[in-house]
Design a protein around this motif. Structure first.
Motif, PDB file in Angstrom:
ATOM      1  N   PHE A  27       2.724   1.633  -3.636  1.00 19.39           N
ATOM      2  CA  PHE A  27       1.926   2.004  -4.810  1.00 19.39           C
ATOM      3  C   PHE A  27       0.815   2.999  -4.488  1.00 19.39           C
ATOM      4  O   PHE A  27       0.043   3.368  -5.387  1.00 19.39           O
ATOM      5  N   ASP A  59     -14.276   2.418  -0.783  1.00 21.81           N
ATOM      6  CA  ASP A  59     -13.573   3.635  -1.187  1.00 21.81           C
ATOM      7  C   ASP A  59     -13.400   4.551   0.004  1.00 21.81           C
ATOM      8  O   ASP A  59     -14.289   4.683   0.837  1.00 21.81           O
ATOM      9  N   GLN A 106     -11.781  10.711  -4.126  1.00 22.51           N
ATOM     10  CA  GLN A 106     -11.164   9.443  -3.769  1.00 22.51           C
ATOM     11  C   GLN A 106      -9.666   9.640  -3.617  1.00 22.51           C
ATOM     12  O   GLN A 106      -9.016  10.162  -4.513  1.00 22.51           O
ATOM     13  N   LYS A 142      -7.344   7.102  -2.476  1.00 20.58           N
ATOM     14  CA  LYS A 142      -6.533   5.910  -2.711  1.00 20.58           C
ATOM     15  C   LYS A 142      -7.257   4.957  -3.633  1.00 20.58           C
ATOM     16  O   LYS A 142      -8.459   4.735  -3.497  1.00 20.58           O
ATOM     17  N   LYS A 143      -6.482   4.362  -4.531  1.00 20.74           N
ATOM     18  CA  LYS A 143      -7.035   3.353  -5.414  1.00 20.74           C
ATOM     19  C   LYS A 143      -6.925   1.993  -4.728  1.00 20.74           C
ATOM     20  O   LYS A 143      -6.208   1.812  -3.744  1.00 20.74           O
ATOM     21  N   VAL A 144      -7.593   1.034  -5.277  1.00 24.30           N
ATOM     22  CA  VAL A 144      -7.600  -0.311  -4.724  1.00 24.30           C
ATOM     23  C   VAL A 144      -6.392  -1.070  -5.248  1.00 24.30           C
ATOM     24  O   VAL A 144      -6.070  -1.025  -6.439  1.00 24.30           O
ATOM     25  N   CYS A 145      -5.683  -1.741  -4.326  1.00 26.35           N
ATOM     26  CA  CYS A 145      -4.514  -2.535  -4.720  1.00 26.35           C
ATOM     27  C   CYS A 145      -4.977  -3.856  -5.314  1.00 26.35           C
ATOM     28  O   CYS A 145      -5.880  -4.523  -4.776  1.00 26.35           O
ATOM     29  N   THR A 146      -4.359  -4.257  -6.409  1.00 23.05           N
ATOM     30  CA  THR A 146      -4.682  -5.538  -7.032  1.00 23.05           C
ATOM     31  C   THR A 146      -3.704  -6.632  -6.632  1.00 23.05           C
ATOM     32  O   THR A 146      -3.981  -7.814  -6.790  1.00 23.05           O
ATOM     33  N   CYS A 180      -1.891   2.688  -2.761  1.00 21.35           N
ATOM     34  CA  CYS A 180      -3.213   2.097  -2.915  1.00 21.35           C
ATOM     35  C   CYS A 180      -3.641   1.457  -1.609  1.00 21.35           C
ATOM     36  O   CYS A 180      -2.937   1.527  -0.610  1.00 21.35           O
ATOM     37  N   SER A 181      -4.804   0.812  -1.633  1.00 23.32           N
ATOM     38  CA  SER A 181      -5.315   0.170  -0.431  1.00 23.32           C
ATOM     39  C   SER A 181      -5.980  -1.144  -0.817  1.00 23.32           C
ATOM     40  O   SER A 181      -6.610  -1.264  -1.876  1.00 23.32           O
ATOM     41  N   GLU A 216       0.663  -5.177  -9.127  1.00 19.55           N
ATOM     42  CA  GLU A 216       1.447  -4.015  -9.531  1.00 19.55           C
ATOM     43  C   GLU A 216       2.910  -4.433  -9.768  1.00 19.55           C
ATOM     44  O   GLU A 216       3.413  -5.359  -9.120  1.00 19.55           O
ATOM     45  N   GLU A 229       0.818  -1.211   0.000  1.00 17.68           N
ATOM     46  CA  GLU A 229       0.000   0.000   0.000  1.00 17.68           C
ATOM     47  C   GLU A 229       0.850   1.260   0.000  1.00 17.68           C
ATOM     48  O   GLU A 229       0.514   2.243  -0.661  1.00 17.68           O
TER      49      GLU A 229
END
Length: 879
Positions: A374, A382, A389, A391-395, A376-377, A398, A371
């Motif tokens: 990158f 959200d 927004q 933070k984007k969602v971590c996949t 993200c979370s 990355e 997190e």
């Protein structure tokens, strides 16, 4: 020392708290023994990374910078503390341990048939969190256990960490009781070398004792004797400062100021420290502190615009990238730092890029890393702030190869390289343990350790003796205190092309058993952040040049001193001499007092003006005697010459000539024969002269008495034979005196430096004061008798009454020699000899002129008076 005491007290209270807590848990756990199951009373919320294996190694790392503790209301169960501000570099260290274990598992030559696992925790740079993590490692994290006999291997067989000194001290104090091996990769406090307190502690980084000595070597190399010291208020800084003070004192260097960097980053105290730095005359400042405490200090340095300082960084912040910005370049450019040995680990970079997350809660540190890397979370919902927004969602897919952070930078592997060596040290120790032959083990009864029931202290035995070489070529072993081989790189902060700061290695410091401390520097590669582009001068007082000595200023350190010139006859031939050395007796100090030179030897020589003058006077007197003698010989039949026994006149002239010639023995470099002859010839010549005058006076009186009726027979008792005999007897007495004197205590050459210490007066020591006194006293006695008789006969009726001239000559003689005594005593060196010569010449000329000048006047200028009639004229008139 006060801060040190407070730190120790705080740590001891914390250990007591943890011990009481563990004791309470044990008491609570005892209640469940009846059920046959041991329950874990509490699970700490810790960030970690886990991999299973046959044998587990623990690890403690500073993955977060700060710990946040919730408020305590004492009404509900307190929440667990949590960590903030992720540290990419320290997470790289943790992954380096994971890489080393995976590499060992793939190596069939090291620990075959054994798979190593790991359990790594984040200590969040806080003692409380580090202790929680350590307790979790050694007690295990299983909720329950039915193995009440504690058989099988422990949860972890060893721990890599902690990187900080204070947590290492606390953890080793407790786990050392159970001999759990701990191998730290970054704890440098010299106190951890105490084997009695920390019997199972090892480290792959040199202790602060070596780091301090390495810094002292750098200070000595550049002649920096007056330095400032800043240190953190923890065990690392306090112990390092103590060692630094001791080493500085031993080396004769001084600490200009010593200040503690506060943990609370109080702006007022930071301002105080910057004021001290600015006011001090020290141009070199040494800092022992973690980078987190140096950041506020440097902010204050920038704010106060403090330039012209040479910073010396300890290993804890010498490689910190936070200062490598263009903003700090004018202030920190040229900084010299001590850094642990840089190494290379093949394959580490690819391993770091292959990292992936998973959903195992024991690997929550991986999710936190992802997190932060990158932005993200992994939370599905959200998070919004002000409708946006954030933070984007971590996949989890990355690509790490697209990032450029300290995590992926493997160009300066220092602490990570120490982690790598620590893991391999534990692995090699475990490998050696497994290679034990049955019946030939090192333990009681020649037993070997059982891997299925391994005791931590058994691994400590093998860890103490471990020796191996890394793939980079470095040898790894531990001394009796658990310390690694001492070696450091010397770093220099230099400007980079983009205006920031870049680190360059400019030297190495290592210490061997035989070679001792060795500093190797490439001075041409060092960047100096000064106008001169040369090393600064940091001294309290400039060095004292040869010819002077140091005099410490009252109330100031030994480095603050005045340079006092050496006294006469003393020298110092080295810079900063403490004392001046006294020259040997025959040497004296040079004009600059930097070397002893042979003393000037002084004596009355023929080459100097005074010697030439006296020699000329002596030869003039001798020639005068010869001239008078020639005149007397030519007119030997005249009444003037024949009066009062001409033989005595010739004897008197001969003695006077000897008196003039003896002067030459007093001039020139004294030798044994000249010293013996000068006084003997002087004494005998003058006695011969005075005895001749005495006899002449007696002849005058006898002649006058024989002219009267009652004394007609006087001359027959004092004829020529009696006169010669009297002179010989009187002279013989002086010869006897001289012979006794020379045979008992002969005069000899003597180098006298009592008159003037800077020169040697080469003179003749008289040998015996009694002998010299008898010689002069005898001359004085004859002179006094002669003067008395001549004075009584001064009014005899002859026209040419010689008694008057003898009286006058003896008056001159006595006056000269009476004045001679005080003048001789008060004259220094060669001038005493000159005074003696002058007395001889003056008295000799006085006798020659007073006695023979009137006769020569009549012989040469008034020959008509050179008749018996004229001489007897007054006597005839009286008749």
């Amino acid at each position: 020392s006060l801060c040190h005491s407070k730190a120790w007290k705080g740590m001891m209270w914390f250990i007591l708290y943890i011990s009481l807590y563990l004791l309470t848990d044990c008491i609570s756990a005892a209640s469940v023994l009846r059920s046959g199951t041991c329950q874990l009373q509490r699970r700490f919320r810790l960030n970690g990374v886990y991999q299973d294996g046959d044998v587990i190694l623990g690890g403690l790392f500073e993955v977060h910078f700060f710990t946040v503790f919730p408020e305590l209301s004492f009404k509900t169960e307190p929440e667990e503390p949590y960590c903030e501000i992720f540290n990419m570099e320290s997470f790289q260290h943790a992954q380096t341990m994971a890489f080393a274990i995976n590499e060992i598992n793939k190596n069939h030559n090291l620990l075959p048939n054994i798979t190593l696992g790991y359990h790594l925790y984040d200590n969040c740079v806080m003692l409380g969190m580090a202790f929680r993590a350590a307790i979790s490692l050694v007690s295990g994290t299983e909720k329950s256990s039915s193995n009440l006999n504690c058989s099988g291997p422990p949860p972890v067989i060893g721990i890599v960490g902690d990187p900080s000194s204070t947590p290492s001290i606390a953890i080793s104090s407790v786990l050392g009781l159970f001999r759990v091996p701990i191998v730290s990769h970054y704890a440098t406090c010299s106190c951890l070398s105490d084997r009695k307190k920390y019997p199972s502690f090892f480290r792959t980084i040199p202790s602060d004792a070596f780091q301090v000595r390495a810094m002292i070597q750098i200070l000595k190399h550049f002649g920096w004797t007056w330095v400032g010291l800043l240190y953190s208020d923890d065990d690392y800084g306090i112990y390092a400062a103590q060692s630094f003070h001791q080493e500085m004192q031993l080396s004769g260097h001084c600490v200009a100021f010593s200040e503690i960097l506060p943990y609370d980053n109080n702006p007022r105290y930071i301002q105080h420290i910057t004021g001290v730095i600015q006011a001090s005359t020290a141009r070199v400042v040494v800092v022992f502190s973690p980078a987190s405490l140096v950041i506020p200090l440097m902010e204050g340095v920038v704010l106060q615009n403090i330039t012209g300082r040479q910073w010396i960084a300890s290993e804890s912040w010498a490689t910190s990238l936070v200062f490598h910005t263009p903003r700090f370049l004018p202030f920190l450019g040229g900084t010299l730092g001590i850094a642990i040995r840089r190494g290379e680990i093949e394959g580490l970079h690819d391993f770091l890029l292959q990292l992936r997350t998973n959903s195992d809660p024991r690997n929550n540190m991986l999710r936190i890393f992802w997190e932060n890397m990158f932005g993200c979370s992994f939370e599905t919902r959200d998070k919004e702030t002000d409708g946006e927004q954030v933070k984007k969602v971590c996949t989890g897919q990355e690509d790490l190869s697209t990032t450029n952070t300290p995590y992926t930078d493997v160009s300066e592997l220092r602490a990570a390289y120490n982690v790598y060596k620590a893991v391999y040290a534990l692995a090699h120790a475990l490998h050696d343990l497994m290679q034990c032959e049955v019946g030939r083990g090192p333990f009681t009864g020649n037993k070997c350790a059982d891997i299925t029931n391994l005791k931590p202290w058994q691994l400590v035995h093998y860890l103490q003796k471990v020796k191996f070489t890394t793939g980079f070529g470095d040898h790894v072993s531990f001394d009796k205190n658990g310390d690694a081989l001492a070696i450091y790189d010397v770093l220099n902060w230099q400007p980079s092309s983009d205006g920031a700061i870049r680190i360059y290695t400019v030297g190495v410091v290592n210490e061997g058993v035989e070679t001792g401390m060795v500093l190797t520097l490439d001075e041409d590669a060092i960047y100096w952040n000064f106008e001169t582009k040369k090393p600064p001068c940091s001294v309290c007082s400039e060095s004292c040049p040869p010819g002077t000595r140091r005099a410490t200023r009252k109330g100031l350190p030994v480095c603050c001193f005045d340079c006092l010139p050496c006294g006469d006859g003393e020298i110092s031939n080295a810079t900063d001499a403490i004392e001046c050395m006294v020259c040997p007796d025959e040497f004296w100090s040079s004009p600059n007092n930097d070397q002893c030179v042979p003393k000037e030897v002084e004596f009355l020589s023929y080459e100097e003006p005074l010697g030439i003058s006296l020699t000329t006077a002596s030869l003039l007197g001798t020639c005068s005697c010869v001239l008078v003698m020639v005149i007397f010989i030519h007119h030997h039949n005249t009444p003037i010459v024949r009066a009062n026994n001409s033989e005595l006149s010739f004897l008197l002239l001969l003695s006077l000539k000897l008196c003039f010639l003896c002067v030459l023995l007093f001039i020139g470099r004294p030798q044994l024969w000249t010293c013996q002859l000068r006084h003997a010839m002087f004494g005998i010549s003058f006695v011969l002269c005075i005895s001749s005058i005495l006899v002449k006076t007696m002849v005058v009186i006898a002649v006058f008495k024989s002219s009267r009726p009652e004394g007609k027979g006087a001359m027959k008792w004092f004829g020529a034979a009696q006169q010669r005999c009297t002179v010989l007897v009187l002279t013989a007495l002086q010869v006897v005196i001289c012979a006794v004197w020379l045979s008992t205590a002969s005069p000899a050459p003597y180098k006298n430096n009592l008159y003037i210490h800077s020169i040697i007066v080469y003179e003749c020591a008289i040998g015996s004061a009694a002998g010299f006194s008898m010689l002069l006293g005898y001359i004085g006695l004859l002179a006094a008798v002669s003067f008395l008789l001549a004075f009584l006969a001064r009014n005899l009726p002859d026209n040419f009454n010689e008694a008057k001239f003898i009286t006058f000559s003896m008056l001159i003689f006595c006056a000269v020699w009476i004045a001679f005594v005080p003048a001789y005593v008060s004259s220094p060196g060669k001038y005493a000899v000159a005074v003696e010569i002058f007395a001889i010449l003056a008295s000799s000329f006085g006798l020659l002129v007073a006695i023979f000048a009137p006769k020569c006047y009549i012989i040469l200028l008034h020959p008509e008076r050179n008749t018996k009639k004229y001489i007897m004229g007054r006597q005839t008139q009286n008749k």
